[in-house]
Design a protein around this motif. Structure first.
Motif, PDB file in Angstrom:
ATOM      1  N   GLY A 514       0.797  -1.214   0.000  1.00 21.74           N
ATOM      2  CA  GLY A 514       0.000   0.000   0.000  1.00 21.74           C
ATOM      3  C   GLY A 514       0.831   1.266   0.000  1.00 21.74           C
ATOM      4  O   GLY A 514       1.964   1.290   0.488  1.00 21.74           O
ATOM      5  N   PRO A 515       0.289   2.355  -0.518  1.00 18.68           N
ATOM      6  CA  PRO A 515       1.026   3.618  -0.584  1.00 18.68           C
ATOM      7  C   PRO A 515       1.079   4.314   0.777  1.00 18.68           C
ATOM      8  O   PRO A 515       0.335   3.983   1.694  1.00 18.68           O
ATOM      9  CB  PRO A 515       0.212   4.432  -1.587  1.00 18.68           C
ATOM     10  CG  PRO A 515      -1.189   3.925  -1.399  1.00 18.68           C
ATOM     11  CD  PRO A 515      -1.055   2.466  -1.091  1.00 18.68           C
ATOM     12  N   GLY A 516       1.969   5.294   0.886  1.00 22.35           N
ATOM     13  CA  GLY A 516       2.020   6.155   2.065  1.00 22.35           C
ATOM     14  C   GLY A 516       2.288   5.392   3.329  1.00 22.35           C
ATOM     15  O   GLY A 516       3.235   4.621   3.436  1.00 22.35           O
ATOM     16  N   LEU A 520       2.150  -1.789   6.468  1.00 22.92           N
ATOM     17  CA  LEU A 520       2.057  -3.042   7.192  1.00 22.92           C
ATOM     18  C   LEU A 520       0.798  -3.798   6.816  1.00 22.92           C
ATOM     19  O   LEU A 520      -0.228  -3.199   6.468  1.00 22.92           O
ATOM     20  CB  LEU A 520       2.079  -2.794   8.703  1.00 22.92           C
ATOM     21  CG  LEU A 520       3.361  -2.197   9.284  1.00 22.92           C
ATOM     22  CD1 LEU A 520       3.210  -1.966  10.775  1.00 22.92           C
ATOM     23  CD2 LEU A 520       4.558  -3.080   8.999  1.00 22.92           C
ATOM     24  N   ALA A 521       0.874  -5.123   6.871  1.00 24.60           N
ATOM     25  CA  ALA A 521      -0.266  -5.985   6.571  1.00 24.60           C
ATOM     26  C   ALA A 521      -0.088  -7.282   7.343  1.00 24.60           C
ATOM     27  O   ALA A 521       0.971  -7.553   7.908  1.00 24.60           O
ATOM     28  CB  ALA A 521      -0.353  -6.269   5.068  1.00 24.60           C
ATOM     29  N   MET A 522      -1.140  -8.070   7.362  1.00 21.88           N
ATOM     30  CA  MET A 522      -1.074  -9.391   7.994  1.00 21.88           C
ATOM     31  C   MET A 522      -1.021 -10.458   6.897  1.00 21.88           C
ATOM     32  O   MET A 522      -1.611 -10.290   5.828  1.00 21.88           O
ATOM     33  CB  MET A 522      -2.291  -9.629   8.884  1.00 21.88           C
ATOM     34  CG  MET A 522      -2.543  -8.544   9.926  1.00 21.88           C
ATOM     35  SD  MET A 522      -1.144  -8.260  11.049  1.00 21.88           S
ATOM     36  CE  MET A 522      -1.145  -9.800  11.978  1.00 21.88           C
ATOM     37  N   THR A 523      -0.331 -11.538   7.179  1.00 16.91           N
ATOM     38  CA  THR A 523      -0.256 -12.651   6.236  1.00 16.91           C
ATOM     39  C   THR A 523      -0.187 -13.951   7.020  1.00 16.91           C
ATOM     40  O   THR A 523      -0.159 -13.962   8.252  1.00 16.91           O
ATOM     41  CB  THR A 523       0.949 -12.506   5.288  1.00 16.91           C
ATOM     42  OG1 THR A 523       0.860 -13.487   4.258  1.00 16.91           O
ATOM     43  CG2 THR A 523       2.265 -12.696   6.029  1.00 16.91           C
ATOM     44  N   GLY A 524      -0.137 -15.063   6.315  1.00 16.62           N
ATOM     45  CA  GLY A 524      -0.092 -16.355   7.000  1.00 16.62           C
ATOM     46  C   GLY A 524      -0.047 -17.504   6.025  1.00 16.62           C
ATOM     47  O   GLY A 524       0.329 -17.355   4.864  1.00 16.62           O
TER      48      GLY A 524
END
Length: 809
Positions: A514-516, A520-524
């Motif tokens: 994502g921009p700006g 951070l994101a979640m994964t698995g």
């Protein structure tokens, strides 16, 4: 086995009539081939031989390049068979005019053959007095002209059912390949520009109607098998970040990128957002690539950026709350191998090859992270074109081995079709490992979880992550995948208790495209587990830059442990299964467990590892001009013998891991020769308590040259003689009293036959192979100094041709 033919002359007459009918078109086919430029000695057609009531017996040495009958494929209707049975009821052969005449003569000899009842030998027996192809004729019911579907070795449901264009994966004989390309051009058939070449076959994608493909098969005589085409795909997974954006700024300020020349994790995925501030110092734009000029290097899905973050940092939630500097020892590369939406797919096998070529224009130590799967390829353990291409790249011609960490894949789920809780009861038994994780040379990674924070979660702490696939239902081979498992997060159960969804609080925190501030994101799932394994292997490379690739891969398995929950599962399984089957289920679910980073990078006086890196020449030409086994090796390791003897009944553990790479021959599978898929295999055996070195060598040398089992009964091993050792990482654990471990300081390594010993014209029999042997000893209850005595013995130990290290992991 079918019953003996009661009327052999009548049966032979019937088969000869079938042969005449089947080959009636041979002269016309030869004329068509002549017009297309097929040389005289390469003209012919395919016939199919169907079995009687039982298996069809075909010479084990038959290949598409042998003299006489050239075996192309064998097929079975396995859907109608009980578990663990496989009856091949059709074999397809290529015959020339000369071969057809020879078959008629042989059938005449077969018709006249008489065998006295009291001299009868089992049909499976090898009796040189019998006519050639006796067992084939005895087990055959009919001979007919081969149809297009007789070449099909994929799932029968994937065979085209409409007359329009279809994308085929076409396997051709190498010496006929130019003819195939020429005739395809004459028919204006669309063929893939790049093909993948193996020892006897070439693989390419072809877009053609079934009728066009029938013409290509008929006119060229080049095709040996057909499959459905495939490409890479990312699994669905979406969950919002649970960490505020304010934590990102702190993280960025704390990162200290790795020095120039550090090992890299090469992310083969959907691309990586190199502008993400958390990744920017480790991934310059110049190290971002794509395998197609029509695709952008940017992350078109978000999956690749998530993998990059896990490979570089691990779970960011574990470092986000810290204060100190995050000193990195590895860096990143990115190659887009998955087509963006609307983009033209590239075959998965070709995408891997192109990616390797792109990054290796710049010299560096690297680990390849492949968290993508080829969904349309076999899920039963059989090699595919993609897994074979990966095996070939990992082997690297024997000179440049490569380490690939590959995801075993996830049970399909989406917002509309969530993961079903009921599938977890037997740990996804009916969902086989996805291609190309069946590759023998790959480090196949599954997912487990320690994340069990909250109620109504599917997995308990230390158990299989909810959607991770397994090899529990593989029946074709006895290789167990995954090799290891790592963190993949958890799912929460819906209110209906039927379906479930990813639990944001119990996933892995990573970087986002994502921009700006949306960094951070979640994964698995197995994607996150594979990225974590790739990062760990790269850090091991950085710590031990002189270790071979075989050693790095082997150590990832060598340091793995099963969690208490996994071992509880095995105990539970043993209530309904044998000990052997319960251990097999454990390995098929979890591999050898979770790599223990402390064991990889640290040590104690009572826990140490010795590593041997050496070479061995498996084969040579013997006195009768036949290829035979050449060399075995016996290593006398530096050993704390007196210290172990003094510990007497104290419990001790010994781990042994043998790691090497093989060169694949994927067409061997179509001929039902799974043992000839690898170029060679290796096996190990350990000196036993009370046994002399001479006796240990003699006992091991007496084992059959094709024997892949443990050398007879030897109590204390987890796998031992219970389970065959397939694949190219052989690992086992012995536990017992320390005084018995004192005698186990000798280890034998020897080869097992593979296709290098069969295909003489390749001249591979003269090659040497590298291998790495890892041996750990550990005192299980209490401290004892076994490390320093070994270190003192290393300089005086004569291990010719071997690089021996007693490593403080």
């Amino acid at each position: 086995m079918p019953p003996l033919v009661p009327d052999r002359p009548g049966h032979a007459q019937k088969l000869r009539g079938d042969l005449e009918t089947a080959t009636a078109a041979l002269m016309g086919i030869r004329r068509d081939q002549a017009r297309s430029g097929v040389p005289l000695n390469q003209r012919g057609m395919a016939i199919a031989i169907d079995s009687r009531d039982g298996p069809l017996f075909v010479s084990n040495t038959a290949r598409s390049t042998t003299q006489g009958l050239k075996l192309l494929t064998m097929q079975s209707n396995s859907s109608q068979l009980p578990r663990n049975e496989q009856v091949f009821d059709t074999a397809t052969f290529f015959v020339s005019l000369t071969t057809a005449r020879s078959m008629r003569t042989t059938l005449d000899a077969y018709a006249k053959w008489e065998e006295k009842e009291d001299e009868f030998e089992d049909l499976l027996g090898d009796d040189a007095r019998r006519p050639r192809n006796f067992k084939l004729f005895e087990s055959a019911s009919s001979i007919r002209e081969a149809h297009l579907r007789d070449y099909w070795t994929d799932d029968v449901d994937r065979f085209p059912r409409r007359p329009g264009d279809f994308t085929w994966e076409v396997w051709t004989r190498n010496d006929y390949d130019y003819l195939f390309s020429k005739v395809a051009g004459q028919l204006e058939v669309d063929t893939e520009d790049r093909a993948t070449q193996f020892v006897e076959t070439t693989v390419r994608n072809v877009t053609a109607t079934p009728e066009q493909m029938r013409q290509l098969v008929r006119v060229t005589g080049a095709v040996v098998e057909l499959r459905g085409a495939s490409s890479f795909a990312s699994d669905y997974m979406s969950a919002p970040s649970v960490v505020s954006s304010s934590a990102v700024t702190s993280l960025v300020d704390r990162i200290a990128p790795a020095a120039a020349g550090a090992p890299r994790v090469t992310v083969l995925d959907t691309g990586v957002n190199f502008a993400n501030e958390l990744l920017r110092g480790s991934l310059p734009r110049g190290r971002c690539h794509t395998v197609s000029d029509d695709w952008a290097i940017a992350d078109h899905d978000g999956h690749g950026t998530k993998m990059a973050g896990v490979a570089l940092f691990g779970d960011l939630s574990e470092v986000a709350s810290g204060q100190g500097s995050i000193r990195l020892t590895t860096a990143l590369e990115s190659v887009v191998v998955t087509a963006p939406e609307g983009g033209i797919d590239i075959p998965a096998r070709d995408a891997i090859q192109r990616a390797v070529e792109l990054v290796e224009e710049e010299s560096s130590e690297r680990v390849f992270c492949l968290a993508q799967t080829a969904h349309d390829e076999p899920q039963d353990g059989r090699p595919s074109s993609t897994s074979a291409a990966l095996d070939q790249l990992a082997y690297g011609g024997g000179k440049q081995p490569r380490l690939f960490c590959v995801a075993v894949g996830n049970v399909s789920h989406s917002e509309d079709e969530p993961y079903q809780v009921a599938d977890y009861a037997d740990r996804n038994r009916r969902f086989g490992v996805q291609s190309p994780a069946q590759a023998l040379n790959a480090l196949a990674v599954g997912a487990m979880t320690w994340k069990a924070d909250g109620d109504d979660l599917i997995a308990g702490a230390g158990d299989l992550a909810p959607t991770s696939r397994t090899s529990q239902d593989w029946t074709v081979t006895k290789t167990f995948k995954p090799d290891i498992v790592m963190e993949g997060g958890n799912f929460e159960i819906d209110f209906d208790e039927i379906f479930s969804r990813p639990s944001p609080e119990n996933l892995v925190l990573t970087t986002a495209r994502g921009p700006g501030t949306k960094m951070l994101a979640m994964t698995g799932e197995t994607s996150a587990a594979t990225a974590a394994a790739s990062g760990l292997a790269a850090r091991l490379m950085a710590r031990y830059p002189k270790f071979r690739t075989e050693t790095i891969r082997g150590m990832m398995v060598h340091c793995a442990d099963w969690t208490p929950e996994m071992l509880r599962q095995r105990t539970e399984l043993e209530q309904s299964l044998s000990a052997r089957d319960s251990w097999a289920a454990l390995l098929a679910r979890y591999g050898w467990g979770v790599p223990n980073e402390q064991r990889l990078f640290m040590s104690s006086k009572s826990d140490m590892t010795m590593i041997v890196e050496d070479t061995l020449q498996p084969f040579e030409i013997g006195d009768s001009n036949q290829v035979r086994l050449k060399e075995m090796k016996y290593f006398k390791l530096p050993w704390p013998t007196r210290e172990l003897q003094a510990l007497n009944q104290r419990k001790a553990e010994m781990r042994v891991t043998l790691s090497y790479f093989v060169e694949p021959d994927p067409h061997a599978i179509a001929r039902n020769r799974h043992d000839r898929y690898p170029s060679h295999q290796l096996k190990f055996d350990v000196r036993r308590f009370g046994e002399t070195d001479a006796r240990a060598r003699l006992r091991f040398n007496e084992l059959g040259e094709d024997d892949d089992t443990f050398g007879g009964s030897d109590d204390g091993w987890i796998a031992g003689s219970r389970l065959p050792r397939k694949g190219t990482i052989h690992h086992d654990i012995w536990r017992g009293p320390a005084y018995q471990l004192a005698d186990r300081d000798g280890i034998s390594i020897a080869p097992i036959r593979g296709w290098w010993a069969d295909i003489r014209h390749s001249e591979r029999y003269a090659r040497s192979v590298k291998f790495s042997l890892m041996v750990s000893i550990k005192i299980l209850n209490g401290e004892a100094d076994i490390y320093n005595p070994v270190m003192a013995a290393v300089p005086a130990q004569a291990l010719i041709g071997a690089n021996v290290a007693a490593a403080r992991r």
